[in-house]
Design a protein around this motif. Sequence first.
Motif, PDB file in Angstrom:
ATOM      1  N   UNK A  50     -19.332 -33.855 -50.270  1.00  0.00           N
ATOM      2  CA  UNK A  50     -20.757 -33.817 -50.596  1.00  0.00           C
ATOM      3  C   UNK A  50     -21.518 -32.999 -49.567  1.00  0.00           C
ATOM      4  N   UNK A  51     -22.209 -31.978 -50.033  1.00  0.00           N
ATOM      5  CA  UNK A  51     -23.054 -31.157 -49.177  1.00  0.00           C
ATOM      6  C   UNK A  51     -24.459 -31.167 -49.745  1.00  0.00           C
ATOM      7  N   UNK A  52     -25.408 -31.671 -48.937  1.00  0.00           N
ATOM      8  CA  UNK A  52     -26.790 -31.803 -49.391  1.00  0.00           C
ATOM      9  C   UNK A  52     -27.726 -31.055 -48.449  1.00  0.00           C
ATOM     10  N   UNK A  53     -28.608 -30.242 -49.034  1.00  0.00           N
ATOM     11  CA  UNK A  53     -29.649 -29.549 -48.284  1.00  0.00           C
ATOM     12  C   UNK A  53     -30.975 -29.948 -48.932  1.00  0.00           C
ATOM     13  N   UNK A  54     -31.748 -30.770 -48.230  1.00  0.00           N
ATOM     14  CA  UNK A  54     -33.009 -31.282 -48.766  1.00  0.00           C
ATOM     15  C   UNK A  54     -32.809 -31.940 -50.128  1.00  0.00           C
ATOM     16  N   UNK A  55     -31.711 -32.639 -50.265  1.00  0.00           N
ATOM     17  CA  UNK A  55     -31.395 -33.344 -51.500  1.00  0.00           C
ATOM     18  C   UNK A  55     -30.555 -34.574 -51.193  1.00  0.00           C
ATOM     19  N   UNK A  56     -30.215 -35.335 -52.225  1.00  0.00           N
ATOM     20  CA  UNK A  56     -29.451 -36.573 -52.061  1.00  0.00           C
ATOM     21  C   UNK A  56     -28.213 -36.558 -52.933  1.00  0.00           C
ATOM     22  N   UNK A  57     -27.132 -37.111 -52.395  1.00  0.00           N
ATOM     23  CA  UNK A  57     -25.907 -37.324 -53.162  1.00  0.00           C
ATOM     24  C   UNK A  57     -25.548 -38.787 -53.012  1.00  0.00           C
ATOM     25  N   UNK A  58     -25.452 -39.505 -54.145  1.00  0.00           N
ATOM     26  CA  UNK A  58     -25.170 -40.933 -54.142  1.00  0.00           C
ATOM     27  C   UNK A  58     -23.962 -41.218 -55.005  1.00  0.00           C
ATOM     28  N   UNK A  59     -23.092 -42.086 -54.510  1.00  0.00           N
ATOM     29  CA  UNK A  59     -21.973 -42.589 -55.293  1.00  0.00           C
ATOM     30  C   UNK A  59     -22.208 -44.085 -55.424  1.00  0.00           C
ATOM     31  N   UNK A  60     -22.309 -44.576 -56.660  1.00  0.00           N
ATOM     32  CA  UNK A  60     -22.605 -45.988 -56.910  1.00  0.00           C
ATOM     33  C   UNK A  60     -21.608 -46.566 -57.904  1.00  0.00           C
ATOM     34  N   UNK A  61     -21.423 -47.878 -57.847  1.00  0.00           N
ATOM     35  CA  UNK A  61     -20.579 -48.548 -58.833  1.00  0.00           C
ATOM     36  C   UNK A  61     -21.463 -49.274 -59.848  1.00  0.00           C
ATOM     37  N   UNK A  62     -20.823 -49.977 -60.775  1.00  0.00           N
ATOM     38  CA  UNK A  62     -21.562 -50.703 -61.827  1.00  0.00           C
ATOM     39  C   UNK A  62     -22.639 -51.602 -61.259  1.00  0.00           C
ATOM     40  N   UNK A  63     -22.287 -52.329 -60.219  1.00  0.00           N
ATOM     41  CA  UNK A  63     -23.205 -53.311 -59.654  1.00  0.00           C
ATOM     42  C   UNK A  63     -24.479 -52.648 -59.123  1.00  0.00           C
ATOM     43  N   UNK A  64     -24.363 -51.441 -58.594  1.00  0.00           N
ATOM     44  CA  UNK A  64     -25.493 -50.778 -57.958  1.00  0.00           C
ATOM     45  C   UNK A  64     -26.164 -49.722 -58.843  1.00  0.00           C
ATOM     46  N   UNK A  65     -25.649 -49.520 -60.049  1.00  0.00           N
ATOM     47  CA  UNK A  65     -26.245 -48.557 -60.970  1.00  0.00           C
ATOM     48  C   UNK A  65     -27.306 -49.261 -61.814  1.00  0.00           C
TER      49      UNK A  65
END
Length: 195
Positions: free
Chosen positions: A165-180
Amino acid sequence: MRASDAEREAAVERLRIASVEGRLTFEELTERTEAAYAAVTRGDLDRITADLPGMGAPGANPAPVQVQRKFSAVMGDCKERIVGRIDGPLEAVSVMGDVELDLRGAQVPSGVVDITATAVMGDVKIIVPDGVTVELTGRAFLGDRKVNVRDPHPGARVPVVRVTANAVMGDIKIVDDRHHAPLRRAVASWWRDRA
């Protein structure tokens, strides 16, 4: 009769083979793998694999290959639910937009998914099934890289999602069922309980 560690491992291998044959989705594989490691009796293990053919049964045709491997949004949105077989790496690119990849319905024969995610003034969200292991690498500059998933059962051989994951002034999120979408799930639960 109580199940042994060897019997749990055999059940997990049977689940992995069923996934390779296209009988289980990524979500079902992780869910059942977690249940197999938590099983106390042989009956618990039998219930987990009851709807699968016995070992040595003729193999099923695998799920169709996921042809599209690059998902991008430039000043817009891209939402994809992947239901095909993932045989190679995926790429998600967001430039002033949002990309959402839902892997819960995918077939993952190798048990490993590699994803390269790039967010430039945008967001990338990757939804994985509960119980997978997420390995996150990469960099963030004026942005965020977050993993919000439950830890799998200790010592369990569970599917792995590797994200560069490479973010420049942005967000990258990995979530599972519980957190979606927790708010939507809370409202739906409240509505069901009300009736």
